[in-house]
Design a protein around this motif. Structure first.
Motif, mmCIF file in Angstrom:
data_model
loop_
_atom_site.group_PDB
_atom_site.id
_atom_site.type_symbol
_atom_site.label_atom_id
_atom_site.label_comp_id
_atom_site.label_asym_id
_atom_site.label_seq_id
_atom_site.Cartn_x
_atom_site.Cartn_y
_atom_site.Cartn_z
ATOM 1 N N ALA A 113 -57.403 29.301 20.785
ATOM 2 C CA ALA A 113 -57.933 29.651 19.460
ATOM 3 C C ALA A 113 -56.911 30.473 18.681
ATOM 4 C CB ALA A 113 -59.235 30.421 19.615
ATOM 5 N N HIS A 114 -56.684 30.091 17.414
ATOM 6 C CA HIS A 114 -55.585 30.715 16.681
ATOM 7 C C HIS A 114 -55.987 31.345 15.350
ATOM 8 C CE1 HIS A 114 -55.808 26.475 15.495
ATOM 9 N NE2 HIS A 114 -55.311 26.826 14.331
ATOM 10 N N TYR A 115 -57.287 31.420 15.043
ATOM 11 C CA TYR A 115 -57.697 32.081 13.807
ATOM 12 C C TYR A 115 -59.158 32.489 13.900
ATOM 13 C CZ TYR A 115 -60.122 27.752 12.504
ATOM 14 O OH TYR A 115 -60.969 26.663 12.495
ATOM 15 N N LEU A 116 -59.540 33.366 12.964
ATOM 16 C CA LEU A 116 -60.935 33.796 12.833
ATOM 17 C C LEU A 116 -61.309 33.712 11.363
ATOM 18 C CD1 LEU A 116 -63.427 35.165 14.267
ATOM 19 C CD2 LEU A 116 -62.495 37.321 13.376
ATOM 20 N N PRO A 117 -62.294 32.890 10.990
ATOM 21 C CA PRO A 117 -62.730 32.877 9.600
ATOM 22 C C PRO A 117 -63.213 34.264 9.178
ATOM 23 C CG PRO A 117 -63.580 30.964 10.767
ATOM 24 C CD PRO A 117 -62.994 31.880 11.807
ATOM 25 N N ASN A 290 -56.036 34.340 18.350
ATOM 26 C CA ASN A 290 -57.153 35.194 18.762
ATOM 27 C C ASN A 290 -56.840 36.031 19.993
ATOM 28 O OD1 ASN A 290 -58.397 34.060 16.598
ATOM 29 N ND2 ASN A 290 -60.145 33.232 17.719
ATOM 30 N N GLY A 291 -55.641 35.857 20.522
ATOM 31 C CA GLY A 291 -55.178 36.783 21.550
ATOM 32 C C GLY A 291 -55.142 38.210 21.051
ATOM 33 N N ALA A 508 -73.523 34.894 29.345
ATOM 34 C CA ALA A 508 -72.831 34.904 28.056
ATOM 35 C C ALA A 508 -71.697 33.897 28.119
ATOM 36 C CB ALA A 508 -72.272 36.293 27.740
ATOM 37 N N HIS A 509 -71.594 33.072 27.083
ATOM 38 C CA HIS A 509 -70.499 32.102 26.977
ATOM 39 C C HIS A 509 -70.657 31.382 25.647
ATOM 40 C CE1 HIS A 509 -67.992 28.527 27.913
ATOM 41 N NE2 HIS A 509 -67.333 29.367 28.687
ATOM 42 N N THR A 510 -69.578 30.792 25.155
ATOM 43 C CA THR A 510 -69.689 30.034 23.908
ATOM 44 C C THR A 510 -70.637 28.854 24.036
ATOM 45 O OG1 THR A 510 -67.748 28.696 24.458
ATOM 46 C CG2 THR A 510 -67.376 30.661 23.112
ATOM 47 N N PHE A 518 -65.091 32.065 18.623
ATOM 48 C CA PHE A 518 -65.071 33.475 18.991
ATOM 49 C C PHE A 518 -66.375 34.174 18.604
ATOM 50 C CE2 PHE A 518 -64.330 37.959 18.253
ATOM 51 C CZ PHE A 518 -63.724 38.326 19.438
ATOM 52 N N GLU A 519 -66.910 33.845 17.428
ATOM 53 C CA GLU A 519 -68.138 34.500 16.982
ATOM 54 C C GLU A 519 -69.294 34.276 17.959
ATOM 55 O OE1 GLU A 519 -66.328 32.856 13.051
ATOM 56 O OE2 GLU A 519 -66.260 32.381 15.185
ATOM 57 N N GLU A 520 -69.350 33.075 18.559
ATOM 58 C CA GLU A 520 -70.412 32.778 19.529
ATOM 59 C C GLU A 520 -70.177 33.544 20.832
ATOM 60 O OE1 GLU A 520 -73.086 31.035 18.676
ATOM 61 O OE2 GLU A 520 -72.216 30.743 16.698
#
Length: 544
Positions: A113-117, A290-291, A508-510, A518-520
């Protein structure tokens, strides 16, 4: 069966890339590098039968199994409540799961994952985390959060490679007919209407995280259709629009529009905007993707609280706590923990092998969860790739490839415009419906095959890139992303999977949110931690 080079490229990337590679075929030195994932073989030991049990037991108040985004979010919440005796165990050598990152002398870079809205509202655990990071700059006149300028992806943010040239954006406007453009405008209007829609309780029809979305049948009925079926029923048939929607499904969900719930497909366009056609402030990103969020979550934990190379193979819930059996992956030493509370943050298919009651009697709902494999490669270059047409962007997409193209790790630093070295992060979702067959394809190809595939894909758009390549590293994710297939988002399986087992084992997990975002992960990690706090008798104010 041995495949020719052209057949191999066609099988993974499509016939257009294979044809281009053959036209440009000439001898070249392979790029040095390696496949770097290490956890596959160790993790598969769970399928091989009983593993040894430890003779002694280590007591712990709260044990978190898994140091991905969900597990670390749970630990972050518990630390925020003042708990001291919290331990996290992780199989891999680095925490973060599919949000983990790497680094070399040129740049940090993502391995997933490389971004977060950018969030739309001030509320929620993700906003709390962003404030802790110093990422929030203030609030605008409408009460929406604003973010540090250096974290918002700067322009040019997206471009598309089509028939030998790069074009701005992801919708191919070059050569589009009036009918194509009218259909794209009608689609945008529908998505804006979905984004603005609210139910009688004031809930958005499509919200972030998914748990905050309206459960009114008017919207949830969309989960019974695929996104492709919904597009057809609504008369959206322009090939350009269908390509863009299919790309969005591959990008966020790891499969094509005919395998994605229409509810999830619409959520992609509607949940992160307010109905005006703009996705909040845009996207937040860092060189390591997202690291950077993972690093922030880890910073909340005292040193030594995350133990790596620990394979948990049995969780036995009881009235007074859980006994957890594990192996040290390197030495094979058996270990056991007796925890008052356990948060298990692996995906459902792993839980089916590990949670003792489920191993003995597999729940019916477990079959509803399907996970697509991905391959991510990081290519270090001596200088930025040369392009024809629209200039190098953050996200660079190939129209005629099964890959998603690449993102530029040094984009925010603007170093590529100085001509210095850079890192490209290349993504390939394996979108076939037979996920087992797709996984076998991913794991059976060696470094030589992956080097040939990655370079064939990139050379179609950048013919001279082989001379600039310094090193290539490849990460294979066999079960990278939960697929939000029709019926999963609002069917009974996802909600049944969210329930705790007794009062001592929580999850807990996506995949509990139906989307690998990431939000999930953060929502369910915090939610599980707050269940732990309740069971331990702590008073608290929810972060959700």
């Amino acid at each position: 069966m041995e495949l020719t080079r052209r057949e191999l490229i066609a099988a993974f990337l499509g016939s257009a890339v294979a044809a281009s590679a053959c036209r440009r075929s000439r001898p070249r030195e392979p790029v040095p590098g390696a496949i770097i994932d290490k956890a596959v073989d160790v993790g598969h030991r769970l399928r091989g039968g009983p593993l040894p049990r430890a003779e002694t037991v280590e007591p712990v108040e709260v044990l978190i199994v898994g140091a991905g985004a969900a597990g670390l979010s749970a630990a972050w919440r518990l630390m925020g409540a003042g708990l001291k005796d919290v331990r996290v165990v992780e199989l891999d050598d680095e925490p973060g799961g599919t949000a983990r990152s790497g680094k070399n002398s040129v740049s940090a870079y993502p391995w997933g994952a490389h971004y977060l809205p950018a969030p739309l509202t001030e509320q929620g655990a993700v906003m709390r985390l962003l404030r802790e990071m110093g990422a929030v700059s203030g609030v605008d006149a409408e009460g929406s959060p604003t973010f540090a300028e250096e974290l918002l992806i700067r322009e040019p943010d997206e471009r598309l490679f089509y028939q030998g040239e790069w074009y701005e954006g992801l919708y191919l406007r070059a050569g589009a007919s009036a009918a194509d453009l009218a259909e794209a405008e009608r689609f945008d209007a529908r998505m804006n209407a979905f984004a603005a829609a609210k139910d009688s309780k004031g809930r958005k029809a499509f919200a972030v995280p998914t748990a905050l979305s309206s459960d009114d049948a008017e919207w949830t009925a969309l989960d019974k259709l695929s996104m492709a079926q919904w597009m057809e029923a609504e008369g959206f048939r322009s090939p350009r629009l269908k390509w863009m929607v299919d790309y969005a499904c591959r990008d966020d969900y790891g499969t094509t529009a005919d395998g994605v719930s229409a509810w999830a497909g619409i959520w992609y366009y509607a949940a992160r905007q307010a109905g005006r056609g703009e996705r909040g402030e845009g996207f937040l990103s860092w060189p390591e993707g997202n690291g950077r969020l993972i690093r922030q979550l880890l910073s909340s934990l005292p040193p030594g609280r995350v133990e790596r190379h620990v394979l948990v193979h049995t969780v036995e819930p009881g009235a007074e706590g859980c006994r957890v059996e594990a192996l040290e992956a390197g030495t094979g030493k058996a270990r056991a923990f007796q925890a008052r509370q356990v948060v298990f943050t692996g995906p459902r298919f792993v839980a089916g092998h590990v949670v003792a009651p489920w191993r003995e009697q597999r729940p019916e709902w477990m079959g509803a969860f399907s996970y697509g494999p991905w391959v991510v490669a990081n290519l270090t270059l001596s200088s930025p790739p040369r392009s024809r047409g629209f200039p190098l962007a953050w996200d660079n997409v190939f129209h005629d490839s099964k890959s998603l193209g690449y993102v530029v790790a040094t984009h925010q630093a603007m170093r590529q415009y100085e001509g210095g070295p850079t890192v490209l992060t290349w993504y390939l979702p394996m979108v076939g419906k037979d996920v087992k067959a797709e996984r076998e394809k991913v794991l059976s190809a060696g470094y030589g095959e992956w080097e040939g595939l990655v370079m064939a894909d990139l050379m179609a758009a950048h013919p001279g890139i082989a001379e600039q390549a310094l090193r290539l590293e490849v990460m294979r994710w066999g079960h990278a992303m939960i697929r939000p297939s029709p019926g999963l988002m609002w069917g009974p399986a996802r909600f049944a999977a969210q329930e705790s087992l007794g009062r001592t084992l929580h999850f807990a997990h996506t995949d509990l949110g139906g989307m690998a975002l990431f939000e999930e992960a953060n929502w369910f990690g915090v939610k599980a931690a707050e269940r732990v706090l309740k069971e331990l008798g702590h008073s608290f104010t929810s972060w959700l």
